[in-house]
Design an enzyme around this catalytic site. Structure first.
Site, PDB file in Angstrom:
ATOM      1  N   PHE A 112       0.808  -1.220   0.000  1.00  0.00           N
ATOM      2  CA  PHE A 112       0.000   0.000   0.000  1.00  0.00           C
ATOM      3  C   PHE A 112       0.836   1.263   0.000  1.00  0.00           C
ATOM      4  O   PHE A 112       0.379   2.323  -0.417  1.00  0.00           O
ATOM      5  CB  PHE A 112      -0.955  -0.007   1.208  1.00  0.00           C
ATOM      6  CG  PHE A 112      -0.373   0.464   2.511  1.00  0.00           C
ATOM      7  CD1 PHE A 112      -0.700   1.715   3.024  1.00  0.00           C
ATOM      8  CD2 PHE A 112       0.490  -0.342   3.247  1.00  0.00           C
ATOM      9  CE1 PHE A 112      -0.190   2.159   4.230  1.00  0.00           C
ATOM     10  CE2 PHE A 112       1.006   0.088   4.452  1.00  0.00           C
ATOM     11  CZ  PHE A 112       0.670   1.338   4.946  1.00  0.00           C
ATOM     12  N   LYS A 113       2.080   1.150   0.438  1.00  0.00           N
ATOM     13  CA  LYS A 113       2.912   2.348   0.524  1.00  0.00           C
ATOM     14  C   LYS A 113       3.267   2.897  -0.860  1.00  0.00           C
ATOM     15  O   LYS A 113       3.644   4.057  -0.997  1.00  0.00           O
ATOM     16  CB  LYS A 113       4.151   2.051   1.359  1.00  0.00           C
ATOM     17  CG  LYS A 113       3.747   1.800   2.806  1.00  0.00           C
ATOM     18  CD  LYS A 113       4.847   1.316   3.702  1.00  0.00           C
ATOM     19  CE  LYS A 113       4.264   1.063   5.091  1.00  0.00           C
ATOM     20  NZ  LYS A 113       5.241   0.607   6.068  1.00  0.00           N
TER      21      LYS A 113
END
Length: 471
Positions: A112-113
């Site tokens: 998700f980063k």
């Protein structure tokens, strides 16, 4: 829109100033001086927007057009998401038993980063090119931040990135996603310590204001406001996909379950809530449960040691973004936050004031999951849906399976299961490995070891100085 330190000891800065900072000079974290409030009409208008369009709308509230014109901002965000594998950038999987999984991991590194860091990398380039400036990025990673940060700036001529990873505490794939990037501006250090220990030399270098200023040090950890800002979009996206209708009064509530390590993502959720999004937030952790204890009992205190768990990216004892949440809930009381955080920094123990704890427990629910709980959730999800969860997403699924819901619920999925083969095997499941990840094991690697007993901060200083000589 200006940004101030949570501890109140630093002059306000604009978005560019916050972007190029790590910790504020007084040790605090930058936050916007005011949080925009959205009315019902705006929420209904936004409900039909795609994820990238939501990011554009949100960023324009926090980045003034005189700093980055709207057209330029839109182009930067489009460019940031151009490498994502899914046409919608994020994807909601609706599974059995009301389990909704928002997949935030369709970027280059399957985590998700990539969402926030791809945007942040574009914002950096925009300002660096305008000012012909060079920066040195310093990042500590518990697994996914390092590779996402590297991908956001690899090969860029006006950026060098220095990444510290905790040797043996990341999965092999997470480590290879960092050590196989052979670029002149990428410098990876494999430290023989845990996630909290690698944060110490980074804090030391940022605290040396003269050194940090001379070498233009900045952070891409979630101390950086830009990452929090982009992540606010997760909550609007989750809400709009899971809310049954926006035609009722009041608007329906949606519960969002957030796997939590350093606390950047749940901070973004608290901001979304403060902006007027009708969400109930639940922070879920593994056996490193300081956030759970803080929510339930007001006990923000370190345990004796970090426990190694299947959800390794959440093996964190000092979730620094809690400071931002406490600042929000205290009504921006910088004096109080300074006192509390200085007390914590000295003793590593803090009992929240009763009023602040009450506000925290009203804002957040919480839950902790053991490795056994994680394995159980991974197995059940597979048996019921033939859907593989990463161990971090499984922490959220464990909460879902153990807490019946009366309102729509969405679990945020921070990473692909493909990155956590050992956890899948432990659950008796068969990993499904994409070819890009399989190829990593045959690639050349490069990293610098940091041994116990070495002065890690001094090693980093030397490397940063050496790079500076080339400029």
């Amino acid at each position: 829109m200006e940004y101030m330190s949570t501890r109140g000891g630093t002059r306000a800065v604009d978005f560019e100033g916050a972007l190029f900072s790590g910790y504020a000079p007084d040790g605090g974290l930058f936050m916007p001086q005011s949080i925009p409030s959205l009315d019902r009409d705006t929420l209904r208008r936004w409900s039909s927007l795609s994820y990238p369009e939501l990011v554009k709308e949100l960023c324009s509230l926090f980045i003034p057009a005189e700093l980055v014109p709207q057209n330029a901002l839109n182009e930067l965000i489009d460019r940031a998401f151009s490498r994502f594998r899914h046409k919608n950038v994020v994807h909601l999987s609706r599974l059995k038993d009301g389990l909704n999984i928002l997949e935030l991991w369709h970027g280059v590194t399957y985590a998700f980063k990539d969402l926030s860091l791809s945007c942040t990398g574009q914002f950096l380039q925009y300002f660096l090119e305008k000012k012909q400036k060079h920066v040195n990025i310093l990042v500590g990673t518990s697994g996914d931040t390092g590779s996402s940060a590297i991908e956001s700036v690899r090969g860029q001529k006006n950026v060098d990135i220095f990444v510290l990873l905790p040797k043996g505490f990341c999965t092999q794939i997470q480590e290879l996603q960092m050590t196989t990037v052979i670029e002149d501006n990428v410098h990876v250090f494999a430290a023989h310590g845990n996630s909290d220990e690698i944060d110490e030399p980074i804090k030391e270098l940022f605290a040396d204001v003269d050194f940090a200023g001379k070498y233009n040090l900045m952070s891409l950890n979630s101390v950086n406001w830009s990452r929090i800002m982009v992540q606010i979009a997760h909550y609007f996206c989750a809400y709009f996909q899971c809310a049954p209708s926006l035609d009722t009064t009041p608007l329906p509530l949606v519960e969002i379950v957030v796997p939590t390590g350093g606390g950047g993502n749940i901070t973004a959720g608290c901001i979304a809530q403060k902006m007027g999004l009708p969400v109930r937030l639940v922070t879920v952790v593994n056996s490193n449960d300081i956030i759970h204890r803080t929510v339930q009992h007001g006990d923000f205190s370190l345990a004796e040691s970090v426990k190694a768990t299947l959800a390794s990216a959440m093996d964190i004892q000092e979730p620094y973004n809690v400071e931002r949440i406490l600042w929000l809930l205290s009504g921006s009381d910088s004096s109080l936050i300074k006192t509390l955080m200085e007390q914590f920094n000295i003793s590593k123990r803090l009992k929240l004031p009763e009023d602040l704890h009450r506000k925290l427990s009203e804002t957040l629910g919480s839950c902790s999951a053991s490795d056994q709980d994680i394995v159980g959730a991974m197995r059940r999800c597979w048996e019921e849906n033939q859907y593989l969860l990463c161990p971090h997403s499984a922490v959220a699924a464990h909460y879902h399976y153990s807490h019946p819901n009366s309102i729509p619920r969405c679990c945020l999925a921070p990473a692909s299961a493909a990155k956590f083969q050992d956890a899948l095997l432990r659950a008796g499941l068969v990993p499904q490995i994409p070819p890009e990840i399989s190829a990593l094991t045959a690639m050349e690697t490069r990293s610098t070891p940091l041994e116990r007993g070495q002065d890690w901060a001094q090693v980093l200083r030397g490397q940063i100085e050496a790079v500076a000589w080339q400029w």
